[in-house]
Design a protein around this motif. Structure first.
Motif, PDB file in Angstrom:
ATOM      1  N   ARG A   1       0.836  -1.195   0.000  1.00  0.00           N
ATOM      2  CA  ARG A   1       0.000   0.000   0.000  1.00  0.00           C
ATOM      3  C   ARG A   1       0.875   1.251   0.000  1.00  0.00           C
ATOM      4  N   TYR A   2       1.784   1.289  -0.971  1.00  0.00           N
ATOM      5  CA  TYR A   2       2.736   2.393  -1.064  1.00  0.00           C
ATOM      6  C   TYR A   2       2.802   2.834  -2.522  1.00  0.00           C
ATOM      7  N   THR A   3       3.489   3.945  -2.762  1.00  0.00           N
ATOM      8  CA  THR A   3       3.663   4.412  -4.125  1.00  0.00           C
ATOM      9  C   THR A   3       4.481   3.402  -4.949  1.00  0.00           C
TER      10      THR A   3
ATOM     11  N   SER B   1       6.933  14.342  -1.314  1.00  0.00           N
ATOM     12  CA  SER B   1       6.728  13.794   0.028  1.00  0.00           C
ATOM     13  C   SER B   1       5.281  13.370   0.232  1.00  0.00           C
ATOM     14  N   VAL B   2       4.334  14.189  -0.251  1.00  0.00           N
ATOM     15  CA  VAL B   2       2.918  13.831  -0.112  1.00  0.00           C
ATOM     16  C   VAL B   2       2.587  12.635  -0.994  1.00  0.00           C
ATOM     17  N   HIS B   3       3.243  12.540  -2.151  1.00  0.00           N
ATOM     18  CA  HIS B   3       3.040  11.370  -3.002  1.00  0.00           C
ATOM     19  C   HIS B   3       3.530  10.102  -2.315  1.00  0.00           C
ATOM     20  N   PHE B   4       4.687  10.184  -1.675  1.00  0.00           N
ATOM     21  CA  PHE B   4       5.260   9.012  -1.024  1.00  0.00           C
ATOM     22  C   PHE B   4       4.408   8.549   0.152  1.00  0.00           C
ATOM     23  N   LYS B   5       3.939   9.493   0.948  1.00  0.00           N
ATOM     24  CA  LYS B   5       3.117   9.159   2.109  1.00  0.00           C
ATOM     25  C   LYS B   5       2.205  10.345   2.369  1.00  0.00           C
ATOM     26  N   ILE B   6       0.943  10.093   2.557  1.00  0.00           N
ATOM     27  CA  ILE B   6      -0.037  11.164   2.549  1.00  0.00           C
ATOM     28  C   ILE B   6       0.072  12.099   3.751  1.00  0.00           C
ATOM     29  N   TYR B   7       0.701  11.669   4.862  1.00  0.00           N
ATOM     30  CA  TYR B   7       0.664  12.483   6.080  1.00  0.00           C
ATOM     31  C   TYR B   7       1.282  13.877   5.944  1.00  0.00           C
ATOM     32  N   PRO B   8       2.318  14.116   5.095  1.00  0.00           N
ATOM     33  CA  PRO B   8       2.866  15.488   5.011  1.00  0.00           C
ATOM     34  C   PRO B   8       1.871  16.523   4.504  1.00  0.00           C
ATOM     35  N   ILE B   9       0.683  16.101   4.061  1.00  0.00           N
ATOM     36  CA  ILE B   9      -0.327  17.076   3.650  1.00  0.00           C
ATOM     37  C   ILE B   9      -0.697  17.997   4.810  1.00  0.00           C
ATOM     38  N   ILE B  10      -0.443  17.554   6.051  1.00  0.00           N
ATOM     39  CA  ILE B  10      -0.772  18.379   7.215  1.00  0.00           C
ATOM     40  C   ILE B  10       0.035  19.671   7.236  1.00  0.00           C
ATOM     41  N   TYR B  11       1.165  19.717   6.541  1.00  0.00           N
ATOM     42  CA  TYR B  11       2.007  20.915   6.548  1.00  0.00           C
ATOM     43  C   TYR B  11       1.557  21.954   5.535  1.00  0.00           C
ATOM     44  N   ALA B  12       0.557  21.643   4.713  1.00  0.00           N
ATOM     45  CA  ALA B  12       0.147  22.572   3.651  1.00  0.00           C
ATOM     46  C   ALA B  12      -0.302  23.916   4.234  1.00  0.00           C
TER      47      ALA B  12
ATOM     48  N   TYR C   1      -3.650   5.579  -1.489  1.00  0.00           N
ATOM     49  CA  TYR C   1      -4.234   6.739  -0.815  1.00  0.00           C
ATOM     50  C   TYR C   1      -5.552   6.445  -0.096  1.00  0.00           C
ATOM     51  N   LEU C   2      -6.558   6.020  -0.830  1.00  0.00           N
ATOM     52  CA  LEU C   2      -7.900   5.909  -0.261  1.00  0.00           C
ATOM     53  C   LEU C   2      -7.964   4.916   0.890  1.00  0.00           C
TER      54      LEU C   2
END
Length: 449
Positions: free
Chosen positions: A96-98, A197-208, A274-275
């Motif tokens: 479940r990774y890129t 980074s967001v592509h690799f793992k969704i959690y960095p979206i929190i820094y947007a 992702y989903l």
């Protein structure tokens, strides 16, 4: 398992002594490292430890029942094997990774099986280098910066996770690289790194959110217009070129990779990468306070709704903290990450790595003294964790019915983590990162505040 707070111990110095170092007359320029603590010694020792553990791991895997290598590494390698055979990496169940990760680990199949571990360990050292550069850019002298990064390179969690074959160090590297480039005002490459980074793992979206508020007039060196009125005028002034550029490029990188891999692998890629993480309701025991509730409802239709509801308190806090501390961008990222991990519906040990990689950047700004408040934080954290491990051991290895006890231990662990986070926030000295378009050294910020 180690923790953020355990890393403070490894520094071997209190926040007060570090502030004294920062306030010294030579703090604004690199000072000569101590006789025993040099760049060469730190990086060479860290590399030797990691290489030794990788080689030891190969021996343990071949000779002992309990394996050193993380099961995730086996999943990565199997996915890479499918890629070599011109099949989808998602043919490997639980991948479940890129697909980029499977591509990166193709040498595991065509060269040697521990190539990926070397790659992840190398990312550890690259993170340390970037942390050191960021600290020195903020006015921390060379010796203090080197001492601070020891909390990363010699943290048992950091070198254990990477040498066992977990890829989280790669996304941590991309996050720290984004921060480093933003501090240098290199917005285009920073946006590319962030999109990756967001592509690799969704959690960095929190820094947007904090990134967007960080790219303000103080960052650009523009004068503010306090007389400007009207929502539209305010918005047009807020929507400066840095924010537009960073958003379009980072979002574009993410969308391009998403479209390309969706074209190649279809719905399976979109769901697994992702989903799945949005609707995930892990019924295996973990540190999360939601574990037992999700376990009891695992076979019920309401489990997905419960998993989605868990995002409400988590994201409310994340957005609030990101907005509140955006001007002090490193601290905003740190407290957001700790909050994300503590409040997440699934919480495992490797998640701690996400904020450990930011820890050295916030320590110089802390009023916390190791004695006695720091000691209390450490003792409480380790006691709560060992309390959880005791029941988790009985559940997983002895087959005992300890689900309720594991959940209660997880609640106690959550309370301790929240208390520690409150202590960190309440003892932090807020430092704006930029003023009038110039990066503020920590000492200058201290005098101005």
């Amino acid at each position: 398992t180690q923790s953020t707070w355990g890393a403070i111990v490894q520094l071997g110095m209190s926040s007060s002594s570090l502030r004294s170092a920062l306030s010294s007359s030579d703090s604004m320029s690199p000072s000569a490292p101590s006789k025993y603590l040099t760049d060469k010694w730190v990086y060479m020792t860290a590399a030797i430890i990691r290489l030794g553990l990788i080689l030891y791991g190969e021996w343990q895997d071949a000779n002992m029942i309990v394996k050193y290598t993380d099961v995730d590494y086996i999943v990565y390698s199997d996915a890479a094997r499918f890629v070599v055979e011109n099949q989808s990496p998602f043919a490997r169940l639980t991948y479940r990774y890129t697909p980029l990760l499977a591509y990166l680990l193709v040498p595991n199949i065509v060269w040697f099986q521990w190539f990926g571990k070397l790659l992840f360990a190398g990312a550890d050292l690259a993170i340390a280098y970037l942390l050191q550069r960021i600290l020195q850019m903020r006015g921390v002298n060379h010796s203090s910066a080197l001492l601070l990064i020891c909390s990363w390179v010699f943290n048992p969690m950091a070198f254990n996770i990477s040498t066992r074959g977990n890829a989280d160090s790669l996304v941590c590297l991309l996050v720290v690289l984004t921060l480093y480039l933003l501090l240098q005002k290199r917005i285009v490459p920073a946006a590319v790194a962030y999109g990756l980074s967001v592509h690799f793992k969704i959690y960095p979206i929190i820094y947007a959110l904090p990134f967007l508020f960080f790219l303000d007039d103080a960052y650009l060196g523009r004068s503010q217009n306090p007389r400007q009125v009207g929502a539209m005028k305010w918005f047009m002034n807020w929507l400066n070129y840095a924010r537009v550029q960073f958003s379009l490029i980072s979002g574009g990188i993410f969308l391009i990779l998403l479209v390309v891999f969706y074209y190649i692998y279809g719905w399976e890629f979109l769901y697994e990468t992702y989903l799945y993480h949005f609707v995930r309701t892990d019924n295996r025991h973990n540190f999360s306070v939601y574990f037992y509730s999700l376990y009891l409802h695992y076979e019920l239709p309401s489990r997905t709704l419960m998993g989605l509801l868990a995002f409400i308190p988590q994201w409310s806090l994340i957005m609030t903290l990101g907005y509140r501390y955006a001007a002090d961008i490193t601290f905003a990222m740190f407290v957001q990450t700790v909050t994300f991990v503590a409040f997440n519906k699934v919480c495992t040990a490797q998640y701690f790595l996400w904020y450990l990689s930011l820890l050295p950047l916030i320590l110089p700004c802390s009023r916390l003294r190791f004695r006695w408040r720091g000691v209390a934080m450490l003792v409480c954290w380790f006691a709560a964790e060992l309390h959880w491990v005791y029941y988790a051991y009985g559940l997983e290895l002895l087959g005992q019915n300890k689900f309720l006890e594991v959940w209660l231990a997880g609640i106690l662990f959550f309370v301790v983590n929240v208390w520690n986070l409150v202590q960190i926030i309440s003892h932090h000295r807020f430092y704006p990162t930029f003023r009038a378009g110039k990066l503020l050294p920590l000492v200058t910020a201290d005098k101005d505040m």
